[in-house]
Scaffold this motif. Structure first.
Motif, short mmCIF file in Angstrom:
data_model
loop_
_atom_site.label_atom_id
_atom_site.label_comp_id
_atom_site.label_asym_id
_atom_site.label_seq_id
_atom_site.Cartn_x
_atom_site.Cartn_y
_atom_site.Cartn_z
N GLY A 23 0.82 -1.21 0.00
CA GLY A 23 0.00 0.00 0.00
C GLY A 23 0.85 1.25 0.00
N TYR A 24 1.93 1.24 0.78
CA TYR A 24 2.85 2.37 0.78
C TYR A 24 3.44 2.60 -0.60
N SER A 25 3.87 1.53 -1.27
CA SER A 25 4.49 1.67 -2.59
C SER A 25 3.51 2.23 -3.61
N LEU A 26 2.23 1.86 -3.47
CA LEU A 26 1.21 2.41 -4.38
C LEU A 26 0.96 3.89 -4.08
N GLY A 27 0.92 4.23 -2.81
CA GLY A 27 0.73 5.64 -2.45
C GLY A 27 1.89 6.50 -2.88
N ALA A 28 3.12 5.93 -2.85
CA ALA A 28 4.30 6.68 -3.27
C ALA A 28 4.29 7.00 -4.75
N ALA A 29 3.46 6.29 -5.52
CA ALA A 29 3.37 6.56 -6.96
C ALA A 29 2.68 7.89 -7.24
N PHE A 30 1.95 8.42 -6.26
CA PHE A 30 1.24 9.69 -6.43
C PHE A 30 2.18 10.85 -6.08
N THR A 31 2.96 11.29 -7.03
CA THR A 31 3.84 12.43 -6.80
C THR A 31 3.08 13.73 -7.05
N GLY A 32 3.64 14.82 -6.57
CA GLY A 32 3.01 16.12 -6.78
C GLY A 32 2.88 16.46 -8.25
#
Length: 355
Positions: free
Chosen positions: A64-73
């Motif tokens: 889940g963290y790795s998927l959330g990290a895909a959302f960059t600014g």
């Protein structure tokens, strides 16, 4: 056989299955390999298998963290101008999924919540984890459908994008920088995100939010990375493989092939649903994406193909497509899946039980 020995036996079988699938070049080997190996041996032998559920939970938190990290600014900023088109193609894809979920219910006699979960386009790991978290879902049927879909996608999509006639114009969207520099030490970032993801998971679980194990880390990672400005760190590939192995082994023990009824109907439906999703993505890539988004057919197809972010991103990099556009579309669909699908399926389960 005590728990320690049973755990070691289960781990060895899962590891052998992972490396065997990798050797045979089967898609997603560290998820499918352990799942199939443990599934078969747990039903044909009298060995005692043991796999702590806590391992599965912490692995899903990492995923889940790795998927959330895909959302960059940068990605979220560029998403703003593409939301209408992304919403349209996502709704179109979901319409196809709803059609096949109805067919699965009607002809294979599968309950609608399970049929809906089986038809939703998303990453294999994520959907199986979502199905397990949502009570009342036949995990065996979901695993069967999504395994068939992933295999077809991984086999067909690279073949399609390498067709010479599809090589043409490139996208105008500039490549996005995926990394972020920081003066914070890496160990501090690791500790901070581990703490935040675990707290978010426990809060989402207490609030009874569906798929809390993955949705909590996704949301808190986006908040910290994009809005607070604390950059996410990269998880090593071997660690993600280990997480997939843990989840795959757990799922293998949860599956019950004897619950897979109407097999003669399910196999054609699973193949047809996967081919229909691929066909819709291809037609949209040919007739709409070049006009609306000014993309190449290849970039448009990989942006819309019903695969995971990682798989489509790898293929896009190999064929020199616009990886930033692919990431935006895949991330947007993933966001919709995790924000909208769990409540939808939870509601369907309640309605189904009420009837």
């Amino acid at each position: 056989m005590n728990n320690t020995v049973s755990f070691l036996v289960t781990a060895c079988i899962g590891l052998v299955g992972a490396f065997l699938f990798q050797f045979l070049h089967i898609p997603v080997p560290f998820l499918l390999g352990p799942m199939v190996a443990v599934l078969i041996l747990s039903h044909v032998t009298k060995w005692r298998f043991y796999w702590p559920k806590a391992l599965r939970n912490y692995s899903l938190i990492a995923i889940g963290y790795s998927l959330g990290a895909a959302f960059t600014g940068d990605i979220l900023k560029n998403m703003y101008t593409h939301i209408p088109m992304m919403t349209f193609v996502t709704l179109l894809t979901f319409s196809v999924s709803l059609l096949f979920s109805w067919l699965l219910t009607k002809f294979a006699k599968v309950d609608y919540p399970t049929a809906l979960t089986s038809s939703v386009p998303g990453g294999l790991t994520q959907i199986l984890a979502l199905a397990e978290d949502l009570k009342g879902i036949n995990l065996t049927v979901v695993a069967f459908f999504h395994t068939i879909r992933v295999i077809l996608i991984v086999v067909l999509v690279p073949f399609i994008v390498h067709i010479p006639a599809l090589q043409g114009t490139t996208s105008t969207l500039p490549s996005l920088a995926m990394g972020t520099s920081t003066t914070l030490p890496i160990w501090l970032l690791v500790v901070l995100y581990i703490f935040a993801c675990i707290v978010a998971y426990r809060l989402f679980k207490r609030w009874r939010i569906p798929a809390a194990t993955m949705l909590g880390p996704i949301v808190v990672t986006i908040i910290l990375n994009v809005f607070v400005g604390i950059p996410a760190f990269d998880i090593p590939e071997w660690f993600m493989m280990l997480c997939q192995l843990i989840v795959g082994t757990h799922i293998g023990l949860m599956l019950h092939p004897e619950h897979l009824t109407h097999k003669k109907v399910m196999l054609p439906l699973s193949v047809a649903s996967a081919l229909a999703l691929i066909a819709v993505a291809f037609l949209m890539a040919v007739f709409f994406m070049p006009v609306v988004e000014n993309t190449s057919i290849v970039t448009g197809f990989l942006s819309l193909a019903p695969g995971g972010i990682d798989q489509m991103g790898i293929v896009g990099h190999e064929v020199h497509a616009d990886v930033s556009m692919i990431t935006m579309y895949q991330v947007f669909r993933m966001l919709i899946i995790y924000l909208c699908v769990p409540p939808m399926i939870t509601y369907a389960v309640k309605r189904y039980r009420a009837k």
